[in-house]
Design a protein around this motif. Structure first.
Motif, short mmCIF file in Angstrom:
data_model
loop_
_atom_site.label_atom_id
_atom_site.label_comp_id
_atom_site.label_asym_id
_atom_site.label_seq_id
_atom_site.Cartn_x
_atom_site.Cartn_y
_atom_site.Cartn_z
N LEU A 273 0.77 -1.12 0.08
CA LEU A 273 -0.20 -0.20 -0.02
C LEU A 273 0.78 1.44 0.08
O LEU A 273 0.93 2.16 -0.45
CB LEU A 273 -1.04 0.31 1.16
CG LEU A 273 -1.95 0.99 1.34
CD1 LEU A 273 -2.63 1.64 0.28
CD2 LEU A 273 -1.89 1.23 2.65
N ILE A 274 2.11 1.63 0.65
CA ILE A 274 3.02 2.53 0.95
C ILE A 274 3.36 2.80 -0.03
O ILE A 274 3.24 3.51 -1.10
CB ILE A 274 3.54 1.85 2.02
CG1 ILE A 274 3.20 3.00 3.27
CG2 ILE A 274 4.86 3.12 1.90
CD1 ILE A 274 3.58 1.49 4.32
N LEU A 277 1.00 3.84 -2.63
CA LEU A 277 0.80 5.16 -2.50
C LEU A 277 2.01 6.42 -3.03
O LEU A 277 1.82 7.58 -3.52
CB LEU A 277 0.54 5.51 -1.04
CG LEU A 277 -1.10 5.46 -0.99
CD1 LEU A 277 -1.46 5.61 0.99
CD2 LEU A 277 -2.18 5.71 -1.52
N LEU A 278 3.02 5.41 -2.71
CA LEU A 278 3.91 6.55 -3.10
C LEU A 278 4.45 6.98 -4.07
O LEU A 278 4.81 8.04 -5.34
CB LEU A 278 5.54 6.45 -2.65
CG LEU A 278 5.53 6.20 -0.84
CD1 LEU A 278 7.00 5.54 -0.26
CD2 LEU A 278 5.16 7.86 -0.63
N PRO A 281 0.08 7.65 -6.43
CA PRO A 281 -0.95 7.73 -5.09
C PRO A 281 -2.65 7.24 -5.44
O PRO A 281 -3.12 7.40 -4.80
CB PRO A 281 -1.00 9.25 -5.03
CG PRO A 281 0.42 9.68 -5.29
CD PRO A 281 0.46 9.04 -6.80
N ILE B 137 9.08 10.86 2.69
CA ILE B 137 9.04 10.20 1.87
C ILE B 137 7.30 10.46 1.30
O ILE B 137 7.00 9.90 0.16
CB ILE B 137 9.17 8.21 1.71
CG1 ILE B 137 8.11 7.83 3.22
CG2 ILE B 137 10.71 8.52 1.59
CD1 ILE B 137 8.63 6.78 2.87
N THR B 138 5.97 10.61 2.10
CA THR B 138 4.77 11.13 2.00
C THR B 138 4.57 12.52 1.68
O THR B 138 3.65 12.48 0.89
CB THR B 138 4.60 10.05 3.44
OG1 THR B 138 4.68 11.19 4.36
CG2 THR B 138 4.16 8.61 3.41
N ARG B 141 4.59 14.25 -0.98
CA ARG B 141 3.27 13.99 -1.99
C ARG B 141 1.86 14.32 -1.81
O ARG B 141 1.80 14.49 -2.84
CB ARG B 141 3.97 11.93 -2.77
CG ARG B 141 5.47 12.20 -3.49
CD ARG B 141 5.52 10.64 -3.32
NE ARG B 141 7.04 10.90 -4.31
CZ ARG B 141 7.58 10.69 -3.51
NH1 ARG B 141 7.76 10.45 -2.39
NH2 ARG B 141 9.80 10.31 -4.46
N LEU B 142 1.86 13.38 -0.74
CA LEU B 142 0.72 13.52 -0.41
C LEU B 142 -0.19 13.83 0.19
O LEU B 142 0.71 14.65 1.47
CB LEU B 142 0.55 11.47 0.49
CG LEU B 142 0.90 10.71 -0.86
CD1 LEU B 142 1.08 9.37 0.53
CD2 LEU B 142 -0.30 9.86 -2.09
N LYS B 143 -1.67 14.54 0.22
CA LYS B 143 -1.59 15.11 1.27
C LYS B 143 -3.73 15.06 1.53
O LYS B 143 -4.03 14.38 0.69
CB LYS B 143 -1.72 16.61 1.22
CG LYS B 143 -2.06 17.02 0.00
CD LYS B 143 -1.89 18.73 -0.38
CE LYS B 143 -2.55 19.12 -1.50
NZ LYS B 143 -2.64 20.11 -1.80
N TYR B 146 -5.06 10.77 1.72
CA TYR B 146 -4.50 9.51 0.89
C TYR B 146 -3.40 10.20 2.01
O TYR B 146 -2.46 8.43 2.85
CB TYR B 146 -3.32 10.30 -0.53
CG TYR B 146 -4.53 9.90 -1.24
CD1 TYR B 146 -4.98 8.72 -1.67
CD2 TYR B 146 -5.36 10.55 -2.22
CE1 TYR B 146 -5.71 8.23 -2.70
CE2 TYR B 146 -6.04 10.79 -2.84
CZ TYR B 146 -6.41 8.57 -3.77
OH TYR B 146 -7.12 8.75 -4.38
N CYS B 148 -3.95 10.53 5.46
CA CYS B 148 -4.13 10.34 6.39
C CYS B 148 -3.96 8.31 6.23
O CYS B 148 -3.89 7.77 7.60
CB CYS B 148 -5.52 11.07 6.05
SG CYS B 148 -6.66 9.69 7.50
N ILE B 150 -1.75 6.40 4.87
CA ILE B 150 -0.29 6.42 4.99
C ILE B 150 -0.10 6.41 6.24
O ILE B 150 0.66 5.09 6.18
CB ILE B 150 0.65 7.15 3.70
CG1 ILE B 150 1.84 6.41 3.29
CG2 ILE B 150 0.76 8.27 4.12
CD1 ILE B 150 2.10 6.85 2.18
#
Lengths: 293, 384
Positions: A273-274, A277-278, A281, B137-138, B141-143, B146, B148, B150
């Motif tokens: 999953l990680i 997502l990375l 996404p 790493i998160t 890219r994400l907010k 998403y 939440c 990860i």
């Protein structure tokens, strides 16, 4: 070799369960952008329904059909009730998305504790046996699981692609305001979406019971989180994505289970999953929506 | 805003007001440490008081990400686990040796609180490193949803790894289990190193540090990112860097809370399974109830809810989730911004309220005992 075959068969079986449940997450997210944490508890209610039907009428192939139908109906009613009680008032108030997520977590806890309480009042232990619907062997489990899943998928695809309600669902997920202007009753379509997702979760609960002997009121946490990961891996909001994600996660989990690293099962599932997502996404089949100012 | 309030606000902006406020803050901090330590001094209340203080620290740390940064993170229990396990393992093997060596060489004179200081450092550093890695790493890219998801995934993954992590060490030629998978680390020390005094001081010091951070230039940048990330970026704030650092700092403070959890009970092991999603959501419920972004609210709700759930409902373990769910639902439907919103308890507020209460009693006094004067006032007003 035998272990690998077992792993692959297990992957087919578990993947089907995850796909059925992941569709519920992905439908709801696709239509109102909500991570429906209460979905796991709906699965638990489906398992309870099948248990009580088997206790009342006995477990056989015919009552299995009855149990599937009853479980679907009960789950759908519960999910629509949840939507009506908790999410709709917040949607009317145009609450922030964080508020609806928190409400979803709260509903999940609430259903859990209600059933926990009933269980403690009415029964001796928190653990019940899943009914024995048919002679158990790994082949019969896999075949019946696959048959039920395929039937559900075909009906779902027909429903979403061909019927008017399905078309309205797709319209609402594209643009809720435009759909409302076109005369679509958005509230009832959202209810229908919750009902469809929950009905599939009801099938998922019974299918889960084919291979696992016991369940308890914590079934929602046991089986609810990994399918959610599957929905995200496949691309949350996309129906084929949820199915693909479900099978990917199912195969990985079952192949790790038959390997020496079996105790790191969770780490592998969430590791995938990680990674997804990375690097992508939006998931395997998700479409990339650019950010608006 | 009424006149009294304005007067005090203006006063606290002057140099005199600044000095007064600093003195009052120091006094209040010392008073709080004193009160907490005295309450925890009673054996009967020690466990619950320790629990309340440590929970408050963890909730404040979660509030830094969920409230001040505005990103929903649901995996913070993992940092409690990391900080706690690492420091407990360190304490078990090295702490006694290091402190005795330092005392022998004359670096320090007494080793009383040295163990816990080193443990806190180890916990903070290990949780900080993992937090920084996850953040780097998160967060770029994400907010939103998403992010939440990860953090949830990292939480589950870390708990799963710690559930299987088994490390042994040699002691006098035989293997001794250090980190024992799902059985955790058992600290078989005669006395607990995290005394109520240590916990209270760490809590107050952390609050001071966090407040200084949020009031600073960097803190204002973080609040700007929470309110509108795109506008903040357009104004030249390096959004990604601030997010990563805020996440790291939050992880560090959570790690410290984890250290205290595992050190305040002697001879007790804490199991990794207790630090899964439920623990994260417990912390999150407290942040939401107190008001996302309010330090005062976090402390109030952490103390209140811990007291309610762990002390009053101790015989109703299964009711815990029911209480949490009802509190969350009530908060979301009645007052979505929480008890305090983003407001804080300030000296301005205390002084204003104090003056108002004083005025009320003064008026009451006159009304009851000096009726004539009130009446004469009324007469003159009528003549006007």
């Amino acid at each position: 070799m035998n272990a690998i075959i077992n792993g692959l068969l297990g992957g087919l079986r578990v993947g089907s369960i995850y796909a059925l449940i992941a569709i519920g997450y992905t439908l709801v997210y696709g239509i109102i952008r909500l991570i429906n944490f209460a979905h796991g508890e709906v699965i638990m209610i489906g398992a309870f329904t099948s248990y009580f039907i088997a206790r009342a009428l006995g477990a056989s192939a015919w009552t299995l059909v009855l149990a599937v139908v009853a479980s679907m109906i009960v789950c759908a009613i519960v999910a629509v009730l949840i939507e009506f009680v908790a999410y709709r008032p917040l949607r009317k108030k145009h609450s922030a998305s964080i508020v609806t997520i928190i409400t979803a977590i709260a509903m999940s806890y609430l259903l859990y504790s209600i059933f926990n309480f009933i269980q403690i009042k009415g029964m001796k232990l928190g653990i019940l046996n899943f009914p024995n619907w048919f002679p158990q062997s790994i082949w019969s489990q896999v075949l019946i699981t696959l048959a039920l899943t395929a039937l559900a998928m075909i009906v779902l695809t027909w429903f979403v692609r061909k019927t008017k309600t399905g078309m309205a669902m797709r319209a609402v997920s594209e643009n809720m305001d435009a759909a409302r202007l076109m005369g679509i009753n958005v509230d009832s379509i959202v209810s229908v979406t919750f009902a469809v997702g929950a009905a599939l979760a009801g099938i998922g609960a019974i299918v889960y019971g084919f291979s696992v002997p016991t369940f308890g009121f914590d079934l929602g946490t046991v089986i609810g989180i990994v399918p959610f990961a599957a929905a995200v891996v496949g691309g949350i909001g996309s129906l084929p994505g949820a199915v693909i994600g479900g099978y990917v996660i199912g195969f990985v989990e079952q192949l790790v289970m038959v390997s020496p690293l079996s105790s790191y099962k969770d780490a592998f599932v969430y590791g995938i999953l990680i990674l997804i997502l990375l690097f992508k996404p939006d998931g395997i089949l998700g479409k990339n929506v650019g950010e608006k100012v | 805003m009424d006149a009294t309030r304005t007067k005090y606000t203006a006063f606290f902006k002057t140099r005199k007001g600044y000095i007064l406020r600093t003195i009052l803050n120091v006094l209040a901090g010392m008073l709080l440490v004193f009160i907490f330590t005295r309450i925890a001094g009673v054996t009967q209340y020690r466990a619950i008081m320790n629990n309340m203080m440590i929970t408050a620290l963890a909730v404040l740390a979660v509030n830094l990400v969920n409230g001040c940064l505005g990103e929903l993170a649901l995996g913070h229990a993992a940092f409690l686990l990391i900080g706690g396990t690492m420091s407990a393992a360190f304490t078990k093997v090295f702490a006694a040796r290091i402190s005795s060596a330092l005392v022998e060489n004359g670096v320090v004179t007494a080793s009383g609180y040295l163990d816990i200081v080193i443990a806190i450092l180890i916990g903070a550093i290990s949780a900080g490193i993992i937090g920084y890695i996850i953040g780097v790493i998160t967060l770029g890219r994400l907010k939103g949803d998403y992010f939440c998801i990860i953090t949830l995934a990292f939480g589950f993954g870390i708990v799963s790894i710690f559930n299987n992590l088994k490390i042994n060490y040699l002691k006098n030629g035989k293997l001794v289990s250090l980190i024992n998978g799902s059985a955790g680390v058992s600290l078989d020390r005669a006395t607990s190193t995290a005394t109520p005094l240590v916990i209270a001081i760490v809590l107050v010091a952390s609050v001071v540090l966090m407040m200084l951070l949020i009031k600073s230039r960097h803190g204002r940048a973080v609040l700007a990112i929470r309110d509108d990330a795109i506008a903040a970026e357009a104004s030249g704030i390096p959004v990604k860097r601030y997010k990563v650092w805020m996440f790291t700092i939050s992880a560090i403070f959570t790690g410290i809370a984890g250290v205290l959890y595992w050190h305040c009970n002697s001879g007790m092991s804490v199991f990794p399974i207790n630090y899964s999603m439920d623990k994260s959501i417990e912390l999150f419920v407290m942040v939401v109830l107190g008001g996302m972004g309010s330090f005062t609210g976090s402390i109030l709700s952490a103390f209140g809810l811990t007291f309610l759930v762990k002390y009053l409902l101790i015989n109703f373990g299964t009711w815990q989730k029911l209480v949490y769910s009802l509190i969350l639902l009530a908060t979301m439907f009645i007052r979505p911004k929480g008890i305090m919103g983003t407001a804080e308890l300030t000296w301005e507020w205390i002084f204003t309220t104090g003056t108002k209460i004083g005025r009320f009693f003064k008026r009451l006094w006159f009304r009851v005992f000096k009726k004539r004067r009130v009446r004469s006032d009324a007469v003159t007003r009528r003549d006007d």
